[in-house]
Write a protein that holds these residues in place. Structure first.
Motif, mmCIF file in Angstrom:
data_model
loop_
_atom_site.group_PDB
_atom_site.id
_atom_site.type_symbol
_atom_site.label_atom_id
_atom_site.label_comp_id
_atom_site.label_asym_id
_atom_site.label_seq_id
_atom_site.Cartn_x
_atom_site.Cartn_y
_atom_site.Cartn_z
ATOM 1 N N GLN A 668 0.746 -0.610 0.266
ATOM 2 C CA GLN A 668 0.148 0.399 -0.110
ATOM 3 C C GLN A 668 0.570 1.017 -0.168
ATOM 4 O OE1 GLN A 668 -3.204 0.162 -0.104
ATOM 5 N NE2 GLN A 668 -2.790 2.139 -0.999
ATOM 6 N N ILE A 669 2.008 1.104 0.544
ATOM 7 C CA ILE A 669 3.343 2.175 0.908
ATOM 8 C C ILE A 669 3.288 2.536 -0.695
ATOM 9 C CG2 ILE A 669 5.034 3.380 1.715
ATOM 10 C CD1 ILE A 669 5.363 1.442 4.175
ATOM 11 N N ALA A 670 3.878 1.734 -1.345
ATOM 12 C CA ALA A 670 4.398 1.446 -2.655
ATOM 13 C C ALA A 670 3.408 2.192 -3.577
ATOM 14 C CB ALA A 670 4.774 0.314 -2.969
ATOM 15 N N ALA A 671 1.882 2.072 -3.238
ATOM 16 C CA ALA A 671 1.059 2.543 -4.845
ATOM 17 C C ALA A 671 1.085 4.134 -3.811
ATOM 18 C CB ALA A 671 -0.428 2.091 -3.810
ATOM 19 N N TRP A 672 -0.028 4.285 -2.898
ATOM 20 C CA TRP A 672 0.628 5.731 -2.424
ATOM 21 C C TRP A 672 1.644 6.823 -2.938
ATOM 22 C CZ3 TRP A 672 -0.979 3.730 3.301
ATOM 23 C CH2 TRP A 672 -2.289 3.941 3.794
ATOM 24 N N ARG A 673 2.835 6.055 -2.745
ATOM 25 C CA ARG A 673 4.158 6.986 -3.601
ATOM 26 C C ARG A 673 3.797 6.676 -4.771
ATOM 27 N NH1 ARG A 673 8.101 6.964 0.431
ATOM 28 N NH2 ARG A 673 9.993 6.814 -1.760
ATOM 29 N N SER A 674 3.575 5.733 -5.466
ATOM 30 C CA SER A 674 3.588 6.156 -7.184
ATOM 31 C C SER A 674 2.114 6.941 -7.370
ATOM 32 C CB SER A 674 3.404 4.662 -7.810
ATOM 33 O OG SER A 674 1.800 4.278 -7.397
ATOM 34 N N GLU A 675 1.040 7.713 -6.286
ATOM 35 C CA GLU A 675 -0.236 7.732 -7.197
ATOM 36 C C GLU A 675 0.633 9.332 -6.017
ATOM 37 O OE1 GLU A 675 -3.231 6.307 -5.430
ATOM 38 O OE2 GLU A 675 -3.394 4.283 -6.267
ATOM 39 N N GLY A 676 1.391 9.909 -5.637
ATOM 40 C CA GLY A 676 1.579 11.240 -5.275
ATOM 41 C C GLY A 676 1.385 11.544 -3.583
ATOM 42 N N ILE A 677 0.314 10.363 -2.989
ATOM 43 C CA ILE A 677 0.036 10.535 -2.102
ATOM 44 C C ILE A 677 0.947 10.750 -0.544
ATOM 45 C CG2 ILE A 677 -2.162 10.035 -0.462
ATOM 46 C CD1 ILE A 677 -3.311 8.020 -1.954
ATOM 47 N N GLU A 833 -10.228 3.007 5.370
ATOM 48 C CA GLU A 833 -10.088 2.036 4.316
ATOM 49 C C GLU A 833 -8.752 2.399 3.574
ATOM 50 O OE1 GLU A 833 -12.462 -0.064 1.752
ATOM 51 O OE2 GLU A 833 -13.634 -0.740 3.607
ATOM 52 N N ALA A 834 -7.558 2.398 2.696
ATOM 53 C CA ALA A 834 -6.815 2.997 1.941
ATOM 54 C C ALA A 834 -7.387 4.104 1.131
ATOM 55 C CB ALA A 834 -5.993 2.356 1.342
ATOM 56 N N CYS A 835 -8.710 3.378 0.397
ATOM 57 C CA CYS A 835 -9.078 4.771 -0.742
ATOM 58 C C CYS A 835 -9.079 4.968 -0.037
ATOM 59 C CB CYS A 835 -10.297 3.210 -1.357
ATOM 60 S SG CYS A 835 -11.447 2.924 -0.437
ATOM 61 N N ASP A 836 -9.739 6.072 1.187
ATOM 62 C CA ASP A 836 -10.336 7.142 1.363
ATOM 63 C C ASP A 836 -9.513 8.003 2.631
ATOM 64 O OD1 ASP A 836 -12.591 5.959 1.395
ATOM 65 O OD2 ASP A 836 -13.010 4.827 3.335
ATOM 66 N N ILE A 837 -7.880 7.464 2.045
ATOM 67 C CA ILE A 837 -6.768 8.465 2.672
ATOM 68 C C ILE A 837 -7.108 9.827 2.065
ATOM 69 C CG2 ILE A 837 -4.253 8.462 2.865
ATOM 70 C CD1 ILE A 837 -5.855 7.230 5.249
ATOM 71 N N GLU A 838 -6.943 9.044 0.533
ATOM 72 C CA GLU A 838 -6.805 10.427 -0.299
ATOM 73 C C GLU A 838 -7.695 11.678 -0.168
ATOM 74 O OE1 GLU A 838 -6.127 11.236 -5.086
ATOM 75 O OE2 GLU A 838 -5.957 9.196 -4.346
#
Length: 856
Positions: A668-677, A833-838
Motif C-alpha cells: 500500500q505504501i508503494a501504491a500511495w507513493r506512485s500516486e503521489g499521496i 480504508e486505504a481508498c479513503d485516505i486520499e
C-alpha cells in the motif's frame, strides 16, 4: 724402472679415484695420493716414511703384520688374494669402511707394495640397514608381503609361514589371489584392494583369507604402494594383521546390540551376553551383578555359575575384602584375583567358590555415564591365572555393552514415569489424570456419589515468565502445585498438572455446594502472597468446575467441560470460578467455528487493513498512519481485532497474520507513493511471538527491496512484553531490524512491567502512550503526572512520543502542553480504508495554522 716410467706411474696413481698407498720393501710409505688424503684425513707429508702397518686396519688377518706379510709372500709365490673390507680410523677419529687390494710393483731392483683402497662406507651402511630391516621384518609377528609391478610376490617374511602354513619358497612368484582367497572372501573387497593398491596412497582394508588347510583367517591388510622418482608404483608392501579375535568381539557386540534393540528385558539381554562370551572364550565363566541403593550385590546374569553359588552371594554388601566383585564396587576399579584359595580378598568367601571349581576371578565395575557404579562384570577361571589380551578385549567391549543395557533400561523406566508424571512438579500428567479419574468415577457411580473436576489456571502467568524469567515461573508452578496438594490432602483427591499453567483437581463425594466451597478455598490459597527469589508475588487463578452427571460422565468430557468453564471465568475478569453450563459449551463450539473461518479468511485473502492517521501536535501535519487489521466474514459479519487476534495466537495463525500485515502495508505504501499521496510512514503491529523469529529482519528487508521502499517509511510496533522477555535472541532480532533502518515503536508503554534498563538496551525510536491514560487525563493530576513522565523519558532518549486514544480538544491541548510529539484517536480521524485516505488528506487542513480539531 726408468725415471720416466716411474713418473708416469706416479702421475697415474695420483689421479686415481681410489686411495693409493705405496710402500717400499721395508714397509715404509713412499707414496700417498690425494684420494688417500681424503679417505684418511691426513696430509701426505704427515704419512710419508711411516710404517704401512700403522694404516692397515685390524681384524682382517690375525695381525696386521700377518696381513701384509702374507700378501707379500703371496705375490712372490703367485698366490691370488681377493680384496677385503675393513674399518679405517680417520685422523679426526671418525670411522669409514674401505675395500683393500694389494699388488706387487717392481721399481728399480726393489719390490714395492701397492695398496688400492676403495671407499665402501655407503655400501656397508646399506647392507647393514638391509640386514637390520630383514631382521625386524622376519622377527615381527605380522605377515609382510612385497609385490612387484606384476602383482606377484617377491618377498614374504617368516610370519607368513606361521600364519598361512605355506613355505616361503612356495609363495614367491605367485599372485596372492592364487592361494590366499576362498569362497568366503568378499569379491567386492578383493576388487577394491586390487584396484586401490596401484592407485591410492596407503590404506587399510579388512578381508577374509584362507590358510593352507582351508581355515578362514580374518586379516587387516595395510597396503602401501612404493613409487619411484616419477611417481609410478614399482612395488606394493602389504602388512597382514590377524584380527580374528577382534572380529569375534565385533560379532559379539553386534549380536548384543541387536538383542538390546529387540525390547527384551535387561536380565534376558545380560544372560544372552554371558552365553555369547562363553561361546567365544570357553575357558571362562562370566557373571554380571547389579548394585542396589544400599550397595548390596545381586546376581543379574551368570548362566554357567551354579545356582547355589548365585544364591549364596545374593545381598552381599560391597566393601573391602568382599571377593573380587564387592571389592571392585568398593574401590571403583578392576580387581584381579589370580588364586582365590590364597588371596586375602576372598578369605571370607572362598568356601563358596572353590567347591564349584572356581579358582580365579577378574571383576570390573560397570560405570554409567553419570559416574555411578551400577554393577560388575566378572570372569571366573577354573585354574589360577590372570586374563589374556583377548580376554581384555572382551571385557572392554562387554563393559560398554552392560553400560548401554543398564542405561537403556533406566531410560525406559524414566520414559514410563514421564509418560505419567510431570517432571517439574512431580504431579500426575494429563494421561495419568484420565486413568485415575476413570477409576474414581466408576467407584463414585457405584456408591451414588458426585465427582467434581476443577480446572485451575494461573492468571497472567505469561507475564511472570516474560518479566521475571522462566526460572521464577517454574518456582511459581511448583509453589502452586504444593498449595493445591496441601489444600486437598485430607480428601480423596487427585491433583494433576494438565498444561503449562493449568492444574486439575478431582474430588470425590463433591456436589455443587461443596464444589463452590472448595473453589473459594483454592482461590484464597493461590492468592496468598509468596516470596520467590526476592520477588514478592501475589497470584490469582481462574477456576472452571464440572460435576459428574452434567451432560457427560466420562473423564474426557468432564475435563473439557471444566476447561470451558475456566475460559468463562477468564472472560468474567479472572480470579473467580465458574460452573460448566450448556451455554459455555456453545461458546466453545463457536470458538472452533471462528478458528476455521479465520484460517479460510487468510487463505482467501479476506482480511484487510484500515489506517488511522497520526498527527504531529507541533506542526499539525500528518506524521503517519497506523495499519490495523480488520475482518469482515459473510456469516458473523464484522469481527473485532480483540476477538480474532487472541484466537490467532492460540491456534498458531498469528505469524501468518503478522507477515500478511507487513506485506500488505508495504504494497500500500508503494501504491500511495506512485500516486503521489504524502503518507510519511506506516506503523504495523506485530505479536511478541514474531520477535522470537530470527528470520524477521530478513523478511522485512526483502519486502523493502521488493517494493522499492525506503526503510524510514515503515515502523514496527512491539509491546512491553517483548521488552521484558528480551533475551539474547530477541535483542539480536531487534538489532538487525534496526540495522535495516525501519522504526521501532514501543506500544502500550506504561501499562505492564516496564523496565527503563530494558528500554535503554533496545533500539527503540518511538514510545506510544497507552490509550488508558486518556480516561481521566483531563481531570486527574496523577494521570497527567505519569503521562508527563513517560513523555519526558521518551524525549530524553531521543524518541518520538505518540499518544493513543485522543478523543477531544482538551486532551490534545494538554498533550501539546506536555510536549507530546504525536497523537492519534477519534478526535482526529477514525481508522479508514486505504481508498479513503486520499480523500481525507484533501478534505483536512494540515498546516501550522489549522485548529487542533481536524477530524473529517
Amino acid at each position: 724402472m726408468s725415471f720416466d716410467r716411474h713418473l708416469v706411474l706416479e702421475t697415474a696413481l695420483e689421479e686415481s679415484v681410489d686411495a693409493v698407498v705405496l710402500a717400499d720393501d721395508v714397509n715404509r710409505i713412499t707414496f700417498f695420493n690425494a684420494a688417500a688424503e681424503r679417505l684418511w684425513g691426513y696430509h701426505r707429508g704427515d704419512v710419508l716414511g711411516k710404517d704401512i702397518k700403522d694404516f692397515v686396519p685390524c681384524g682382517i688377518c690375525p695381525t696386521r703384520d700377518g696381513y701384509v706379510d702374507a700378501n707379500r709372500d703371496g705375490y712372490a709365490n703367485k698366490i691370488v688374494r681377493t680384496s677385503r673390507e675393513a674399518r679405517i680410523e680417520r685422523e679426526d677419529g671418525k670411522e669409514v669402511w674401505g675395500s683393500f687390494s694389494l699388488s706387487k710393483v717392481d721399481i728399480g731392483d726393489k719390490i714395492h707394495h701397492l695398496v688400492f683402497i676403495r671407499d665402501v662406507t655407503e655400501e656397508v651402511q646399506r647392507r647393514e640397514e638391509l640386514r637390520l630391516l630383514s631382521l625386524v621384518v622376519n622377527e615381527t609377528d605380522r605377515t609382510v608381503m612385497v609385490l612387484d609391478q606384476n602383482r606377484r610376490i617377491i618377498y614374504v617374511n617368516r610370519a607368513f609361514s606361521d600364519q598361512f602354513g605355506y613355505r616361503i619358497a612356495y609363495a614367491l612368484g605367485k599372485l596372492p589371489t592364487d592361494f590366499l582367497v576362498g569362497e568366503g572372501t568378499d569379491v567386492d573387497t578383493l576388487a577394491r584392494l586390487q584396484r586401490k593398491a596401484w592407485q591410492d596412497q596407503g590404506f587399510t582394508e579388512d578381508i577374509l583369507c584362507y590358510d593352507r588347510s582351508g581355515n578362514p583367517v580374518w586379516v587387516s591388510a595395510a597396503v602401501n604402494p612404493i613409487r619411484d622418482a616419477q611417481g609410478d608404483v614399482t612395488n606394493v608392501v602389504v602388512e597382514l594383521t590377524d584380527i580374528a579375535a577382534l572380529k569375534r568381539v565385533q560379532s559379539l557386540q553386534d549380536d548384543v546390540l541387536e538383542a538390546l534393540a529387540s525390547n527384551i528385558s535387561l536380565a534376558e539381554v545380560m544372560d544372552f551376553l554371558c552365553r555369547r562370551v562363553e561361546a567365544i572364550a570357553p575357558e571362562i565363566v562370566s557373571s554380571i551383578l547389579l548394585v542396589d541403593t544400599e550397595q548390596k550385590l545381586w546376581s543379574l546374569a551368570g548362566p554357567s555359575l551354579p545356582t547355589a553359588y548365585n544364591d549364596a552371594i545374593a545381598g552381599v554388601p560391597a566393601g573391602e575384602n568382599t571377593g573380587s566383585c564387592g571389592t571392585a564396587v568398593w574401590r571403583g576399579e578392576p580387581v584381579y584375583v589370580t588364586d582365590i584359595a590364597t588371596d586375602p580378598l576372598w578369605t571370607n568367601y572362598k568356601h563358596l567358590a572353590l567347591p564349584h571349581g572356581l579358582r580365579a576371578c577378574w571383576s570390573s565395575p560397570i560405570r554409567l555415564g553419570d559416574g555411578r557404579i551400577a554393577g560388575t562384570f566378572a570372569f571366573y577361571y577354573r585354574e589360577p591365572r590372570g586374563p589374556s589380551a583377548f580376554h581384555r578385549q572382551i571385557v572392554k567391549a562387554c563393559l560398554y555393552l552392560c553400560k548401554l543395557a543398564i542405561e537403556h533400561q533406566e531410560a525406559r523406566r524414566q520414559i514410563a514415569v514421564l509418560s505419567h508424571f510431570d517432571s517439574l512438579t512431580g504431579l500426575p500428567n494429563r494421561s495419568r489424570l484420565l486413568e485415575e479419574t476413570e477409576s474414581i468415577l466408576r467407584k463414585a457411580e457405584d456408591e451414588g456419589l458426585k465427582v467434581a473436576i476443577f480446572t485451575v489456571n494461573l492468571d497472567h502467568f505469561k507475564d511472570i515468565n516474560s518479566s521475571l524469567g522462566h526460572a521464577i515461573g517454574d518456582k511459581v508452578l511448583i509453589e502452586a502445585a504444593y498449595r493445591l496438594q496441601r489444600l486437598v490432602s485430607d480428601f480423596a483427591a487427585i491433583v494433576a498438572r494438565a498444561g503449562s499453567d493449568s492444574f486439575v483437581v478431582v474430588l470425590s463425594d463433591c456436589d455443587t455446594a461443596r464444589a463452590a466451597v472448595r473453589a473459594d478455598k483454592i482461590l484464597r490459597a493461590i492468592s496468598e502472597p509468596t516470596e520467590i527469589k526476592g520477588f514478592n508475588l501475589t497470584l490469582s487463578a481462574s477456576i472452571g468446575i464440572s460435576i459428574s452427571g452434567d451432560k457427560g460422565t466420562d473423564p474426557e468430557s468432564l475435563l473439557k467441560h471444566a476447561e470451558t468453564a475456566m475460559f468463562q471465568a477468564k472472560s468474567a475478569g479472572r480470579g473467580v470460578y465458574r460452573f460448566f453450563s450448556p451455554e459455555m459449551n456453545r461458546l466453545a463450539q463457536d470458538r472452533l467455528v471462528l478458528g476455521a473461518a479465520l484460517r479460510n479468511a487468510l487463505s482467501t485473502n479476506s482480511l484487510n487493513l484500515h489506517y488511522q492517521p497520526q498527527i504531529n501536535l507541533n506542526s499539525n501535519t500528518l506524521h503517519g498512519v497506523e495499519a490495523l487489521a480488520r475482518w469482515h466474514d459473510p456469516e458473523p459479519g464484522n469481527i473485532p481485532p480483540d476477538r480474532f487476534i487472541p484466537l490467532a495466537e492460540e491456534i498458531g495463525l498469528i505469524d501468518t497474520i503478522g507477515k500478511w500485515s507487513l506485506r500488505e502495508s508495504c504494497r500500500q505504501i508503494a501504491a500511495w507513493r506512485s500516486e503521489g499521496i504524502p503518507i510519511p510512514t506506516v506503523s504495523v503491529n506485530l505479536s511478541p511471538l514474531h520477535f522470537n523469529d530470527s528470520g524477521l529482519p530478513g523478511y522485512v528487508a526483502g519486502l523493502l527491496e521488493e517494493f522499492n521502499l525506503p526503510a524510514a517509511c515503515l515502523t514496527i510496533e512491539i509491546t512491553e512484553s517483548v521488552m521484558m522477555d528480551a533475551g539474547a535472541e530477541t535483542l539480536r532480532t531487534l538489532a538487525k531490524l534496526h540495522e535495516t533502518g525501519v522504526g521501532l515503536s514501543m506500544d502500550d508503554f506504561g501499562t505492564g512491567f516496564s523496565s527503563l534498563s530494558s528500554l535503554t538496551r533496545m533500539p527503540i525510536t518511538e514510545l506510544k502512550l497507552d490509550r488508558s491514560f486518556m480516561r481521566n487525563f483531563e481531570t486527574d493530576p496523577s494521570v497527567q503526572a505519569v503521562a508527563a513522565t513517560v513523555v519526558g523519558i521518551g524525549l530524553s532518549l531521543g524518541m518520538t512520543v505518540v499518544s493513543e486514544g485522543v478523543e477531544n480538544e482538551n486532551q490534545a491541548r494538554l498533550l501539546r502542553r506536555l510536549n507530546c510529539t504525536v497523537a492519534q484517536g477519534y478526535y482526529f480521524a477514525r481508522p479508514m480504508e486505504a481508498c479513503d485516505i486520499e480523500r481525507w488528506i484533501c478534505a483536512t487542513r494540515l498546516d501550522d495554522t489549522a485548529p487542533l480539531n481536524i477530524s473529517a
